[in-house]
Design a protein around this motif. Structure first.
Motif, mmCIF file in Angstrom:
data_model
loop_
_atom_site.group_PDB
_atom_site.id
_atom_site.type_symbol
_atom_site.label_atom_id
_atom_site.label_comp_id
_atom_site.label_asym_id
_atom_site.label_seq_id
_atom_site.Cartn_x
_atom_site.Cartn_y
_atom_site.Cartn_z
ATOM 1 N N ARG A 46 -2.491 2.123 10.442
ATOM 2 C CA ARG A 46 -1.132 2.477 10.315
ATOM 3 C C ARG A 46 -0.184 1.614 11.616
ATOM 4 O O ARG A 46 0.935 1.189 10.975
ATOM 5 C CB ARG A 46 -0.852 3.819 10.627
ATOM 6 C CG ARG A 46 -1.779 4.797 9.694
ATOM 7 C CD ARG A 46 -1.393 6.340 9.982
ATOM 8 N NE ARG A 46 -2.433 7.154 9.378
ATOM 9 C CZ ARG A 46 -2.364 7.407 7.967
ATOM 10 N NH1 ARG A 46 -1.395 6.820 7.437
ATOM 11 N NH2 ARG A 46 -3.230 8.162 7.316
ATOM 12 N N VAL A 49 0.268 -2.407 10.026
ATOM 13 C CA VAL A 49 0.888 -2.361 8.553
ATOM 14 C C VAL A 49 2.296 -1.792 8.792
ATOM 15 O O VAL A 49 3.046 -2.504 8.298
ATOM 16 C CB VAL A 49 0.062 -1.591 7.553
ATOM 17 C CG1 VAL A 49 0.948 -1.626 6.385
ATOM 18 C CG2 VAL A 49 -1.215 -2.123 7.342
ATOM 19 N N GLU A 51 5.752 0.190 8.252
ATOM 20 C CA GLU A 51 6.683 0.408 7.153
ATOM 21 C C GLU A 51 7.587 -0.697 6.756
ATOM 22 O O GLU A 51 8.492 -0.326 6.282
ATOM 23 C CB GLU A 51 7.422 1.972 7.164
ATOM 24 C CG GLU A 51 6.464 3.151 7.314
ATOM 25 C CD GLU A 51 6.828 4.282 7.463
ATOM 26 O OE1 GLU A 51 8.119 4.266 7.493
ATOM 27 O OE2 GLU A 51 6.078 5.223 7.689
ATOM 28 N N ARG A 52 7.096 -1.753 7.271
ATOM 29 C CA ARG A 52 8.244 -2.947 7.128
ATOM 30 C C ARG A 52 8.323 -3.291 5.517
ATOM 31 O O ARG A 52 7.371 -3.234 4.864
ATOM 32 C CB ARG A 52 7.553 -4.205 7.767
ATOM 33 C CG ARG A 52 6.383 -4.642 7.382
ATOM 34 C CD ARG A 52 5.929 -5.850 8.301
ATOM 35 N NE ARG A 52 5.675 -5.576 9.716
ATOM 36 C CZ ARG A 52 4.707 -5.271 10.185
ATOM 37 N NH1 ARG A 52 3.695 -4.878 9.519
ATOM 38 N NH2 ARG A 52 4.515 -5.088 11.538
ATOM 39 N N ARG A 55 6.391 -8.322 3.549
ATOM 40 C CA ARG A 55 4.992 -8.746 3.433
ATOM 41 C C ARG A 55 4.423 -9.258 4.445
ATOM 42 O O ARG A 55 4.958 -10.394 4.655
ATOM 43 C CB ARG A 55 4.441 -9.116 2.162
ATOM 44 C CG ARG A 55 2.842 -8.879 2.089
ATOM 45 C CD ARG A 55 2.343 -9.814 0.993
ATOM 46 N NE ARG A 55 2.275 -11.229 1.618
ATOM 47 C CZ ARG A 55 1.398 -12.090 0.888
ATOM 48 N NH1 ARG A 55 0.562 -11.922 -0.293
ATOM 49 N NH2 ARG A 55 1.447 -13.280 1.553
ATOM 50 N N ASP A 112 -2.372 1.938 2.376
ATOM 51 C CA ASP A 112 -1.158 1.486 2.832
ATOM 52 C C ASP A 112 -1.395 -0.027 3.099
ATOM 53 O O ASP A 112 -0.468 -0.867 2.555
ATOM 54 C CB ASP A 112 -0.691 2.023 3.962
ATOM 55 C CG ASP A 112 -0.514 3.364 4.110
ATOM 56 O OD1 ASP A 112 -0.414 3.919 2.793
ATOM 57 O OD2 ASP A 112 -0.358 4.224 5.097
ATOM 58 N N LEU A 113 -2.702 -0.457 3.532
ATOM 59 C CA LEU A 113 -2.681 -1.837 3.627
ATOM 60 C C LEU A 113 -2.916 -2.572 2.330
ATOM 61 O O LEU A 113 -2.168 -3.693 2.115
ATOM 62 C CB LEU A 113 -4.124 -2.033 4.396
ATOM 63 C CG LEU A 113 -4.655 -3.419 4.638
ATOM 64 C CD1 LEU A 113 -3.458 -4.361 5.235
ATOM 65 C CD2 LEU A 113 -5.830 -3.306 5.426
ATOM 66 N N ARG A 115 -1.529 -1.725 -0.734
ATOM 67 C CA ARG A 115 -0.108 -1.736 -1.303
ATOM 68 C C ARG A 115 0.681 -2.686 -0.611
ATOM 69 O O ARG A 115 1.436 -3.326 -1.384
ATOM 70 C CB ARG A 115 0.333 -0.176 -1.329
ATOM 71 C CG ARG A 115 -0.376 0.608 -2.391
ATOM 72 C CD ARG A 115 0.394 1.810 -2.475
ATOM 73 N NE ARG A 115 0.426 2.716 -1.284
ATOM 74 C CZ ARG A 115 -0.826 3.747 -0.971
ATOM 75 N NH1 ARG A 115 -1.779 3.710 -1.948
ATOM 76 N NH2 ARG A 115 -0.975 4.219 -0.214
ATOM 77 N N SER A 116 0.391 -2.899 0.806
ATOM 78 C CA SER A 116 1.442 -3.631 1.575
ATOM 79 C C SER A 116 1.161 -5.272 1.037
ATOM 80 O O SER A 116 2.359 -5.961 1.111
ATOM 81 C CB SER A 116 1.024 -3.663 3.076
ATOM 82 O OG SER A 116 -0.103 -4.459 3.208
ATOM 83 N N GLN A 117 0.305 -5.599 0.721
ATOM 84 C CA GLN A 117 0.015 -7.072 0.092
ATOM 85 C C GLN A 117 0.366 -7.092 -1.350
ATOM 86 O O GLN A 117 0.191 -8.398 -1.781
ATOM 87 C CB GLN A 117 -1.557 -7.328 0.117
ATOM 88 C CG GLN A 117 -2.244 -7.174 1.579
ATOM 89 C CD GLN A 117 -1.408 -8.235 2.425
ATOM 90 O OE1 GLN A 117 -1.410 -9.280 2.204
ATOM 91 N NE2 GLN A 117 -0.739 -7.397 3.513
ATOM 92 N N LEU A 119 3.585 -6.210 -2.064
ATOM 93 C CA LEU A 119 4.702 -6.809 -1.929
ATOM 94 C C LEU A 119 5.079 -8.099 -2.110
ATOM 95 O O LEU A 119 4.146 -9.118 -1.841
ATOM 96 C CB LEU A 119 5.250 -6.710 -0.315
ATOM 97 C CG LEU A 119 5.291 -4.992 -0.030
ATOM 98 C CD1 LEU A 119 5.446 -4.948 1.728
ATOM 99 C CD2 LEU A 119 6.648 -4.267 -0.627
ATOM 100 N N TRP A 242 4.244 -3.881 -5.670
ATOM 101 C CA TRP A 242 4.344 -2.698 -4.941
ATOM 102 C C TRP A 242 5.763 -2.127 -4.535
ATOM 103 O O TRP A 242 6.460 -3.201 -3.930
ATOM 104 C CB TRP A 242 3.539 -2.392 -3.798
ATOM 105 C CG TRP A 242 3.968 -1.101 -3.121
ATOM 106 C CD1 TRP A 242 4.435 -1.079 -1.665
ATOM 107 C CD2 TRP A 242 3.500 0.021 -3.348
ATOM 108 N NE1 TRP A 242 4.392 0.272 -1.547
ATOM 109 C CE2 TRP A 242 4.081 0.892 -2.524
ATOM 110 C CE3 TRP A 242 3.127 0.815 -4.752
ATOM 111 C CZ2 TRP A 242 4.112 2.449 -2.542
ATOM 112 C CZ3 TRP A 242 3.199 2.182 -4.962
ATOM 113 C CH2 TRP A 242 3.551 3.089 -3.898
#
Length: 411
Positions: A46, A49, A51-52, A55, A112-113, A115-117, A119, A242
């Motif tokens: 958390r 990663v 909440e930026r 990516r 979360d990790l 989904r962040s990829q 972006l 995402w």
């Protein structure tokens, strides 16, 4: 560990006693690393990663993790030294990155990790106005052109016969992002360019798999290519970009339909790529194969997907036995939607675009993907893959095979 390693020669120059001391130091450090990750992977994931809205690549996140907990993953300076070495002459610091990502992806925050990829990359964001204005973006080995709502991505890694490497992967991800970001694009197409290589001059080639020459030279980074392609552009083709607003708006989920045109062959990573498309057109002379087991590595997420597509017995023949499937075999119908002669490709592509250019296709492909291969299944697979694959990349049989290949290619 760093103190001991700093007193030793470079890995390739160590004597047996020095190699044993280094291996023992790595073993102790990795045991401590696993204990820390076992207790704190959820919090660390958390924190890394966050909440930026932009990516950070897996490599950048790894360096961020090294800032949060020094020694947990190698830092940028350590990896720059490592990158200058041949694969067989490296310290093996990527194993520590694999251990860390296996824990992060397996943690409660692993989704979360993942989904962040999905972006869009910063480069795609910066080149989107150009693409929307001109309909064309040209990069060194990948280009994307928009015509009548179709983004055709062409791969032209001429020097390596469309083998996959880090630059190709980065450019392909930018091209996929542009197709997904541009509201005027409704369907994406990926095809190999006409080759200049003497053996295939004047003919198109889809993909010859991972670039073993650069892997041998130590220039195929584990995070920057091996992991990033799975969680980046392959995942974006399959699931779309995402956007946090998708949590409240089902209509915005599903990405866009994608078509692949396979000319020549789809070897290794090329066949893995085929498994993520909605529609595959193949020339009747093409063939498909996954030689990873022969090479000593794991063929990306093919082990997750191929059994569903081919059935478990045939999937094992391909994955474990290296069975090659020709487009003219009846069983190729499980991999391709259309097998055509070279002069019929354009008509087949036009028909495929017409079939895929439909809002209901977007909704249905989302439902297929979401429940055929759930995000949790994909994340769990990647968590296991992260450590298994990086261990294979540094196993003695793989390094020996790469060195033999290196020696054969020396003048």
């Amino acid at each position: 560990m760093a103190d001991l390693l700093s007193t030793l020669p470079a890995p390739a120059d160590r004597n047996p006693d020095q190699r044993a001391r280094a291996a023992a130091a790595h073993g102790r450090a990795r045991a401590a690393r696993r204990r820390l990750l076992s207790a704190q992977s959820d919090r660390l994931c958390r924190e890394a990663v966050g909440e930026r809205p932009q990516r950070l690549s897996l490599t950048e996140l790894s360096y961020h993790l090294a800032d949060i907990v020094p020694g947990l993953t190698p830092n940028r300076a350590q990896m720059e030294v490592e990158r200058a070495r041949r694969q067989s002459a490296k310290e093996g610091l990527e194993i520590d990155q694999g251990i860390a990502y296996s824990a992060l992806l397996g943690s409660g925050a692993g989704g979360d990790l993942v989904r962040s990829q999905r972006l869009p990359t910063d480069e795609a964001r910066s080149r989107l106005p150009e693409f929307q204005r001109t309909g064309v973006v040209e990069m060194p080995v990948v280009s994307v052109r928009r015509t009548d709502g179709v983004a055709e991505i062409t791969v032209a890694n001429q020097r390596y016969l469309n083998a996959e490497d880090e630059p190709l992967g980065q450019q392909l991800e930018v091209a996929v992002d542009l197709a997904l970001l541009d509201p005027d694009v409704r369907v994406g197409v990926v095809r190999g360019a006409v080759m200049e290589h003497p053996r295939y001059a004047g003919r198109r080639v889809f993909s010859s798999g991972i670039n073993l020459t650069l892997l041998c030279a130590g220039q195929i980074p584990f995070l920057g290519f091996v992991m990033q392609r799975e969680i980046g552009y392959l995942s974006k083709i399959q699931r779309g970009l995402w956007d946090p607003r998708q949590e409240a708006d089902p209509a915005s989920r599903g990405g866009k339909p994608w078509i692949a045109v396979v000319d020549g062959f789809a070897i290794g990573g090329g066949m893995q790529l085929m498994l993520t498309f909605d529609y595959v057109i193949s020339l009747d002379t093409a063939y498909f194969t996954l030689p990873a087991a022969r090479e000593g590595i794991v063929p990306g997420a093919a082990n997750l997907r191929l059994g569903r597509i081919l059935g478990p017995r045939l999937a094992r023949q391909v994955l474990l036995g290296g069975r090659r499937i020709a487009a003219r075999e009846p069983v190729a119908a499980l991999l391709c939607d259309a097998v055509v002669a070279e002069d019929a490709v354009d008509d087949a592509l036009g028909q495929a675009v017409q079939a895929m250019d439909n809002a209901a296709v977007v909704a249905n492909r989302h439902m297929l993907t979401a429940f055929e291969e759930t995000e949790d299944q994909f994340r769990s697979y990647l968590a296991e893959f992260a450590e298994v694959q990086v261990q294979r990349l540094y196993s003695q049989d793989v390094l020996h095979r790469l060195e033999q290949q290196w020696m054969r290619r020396q003048p």
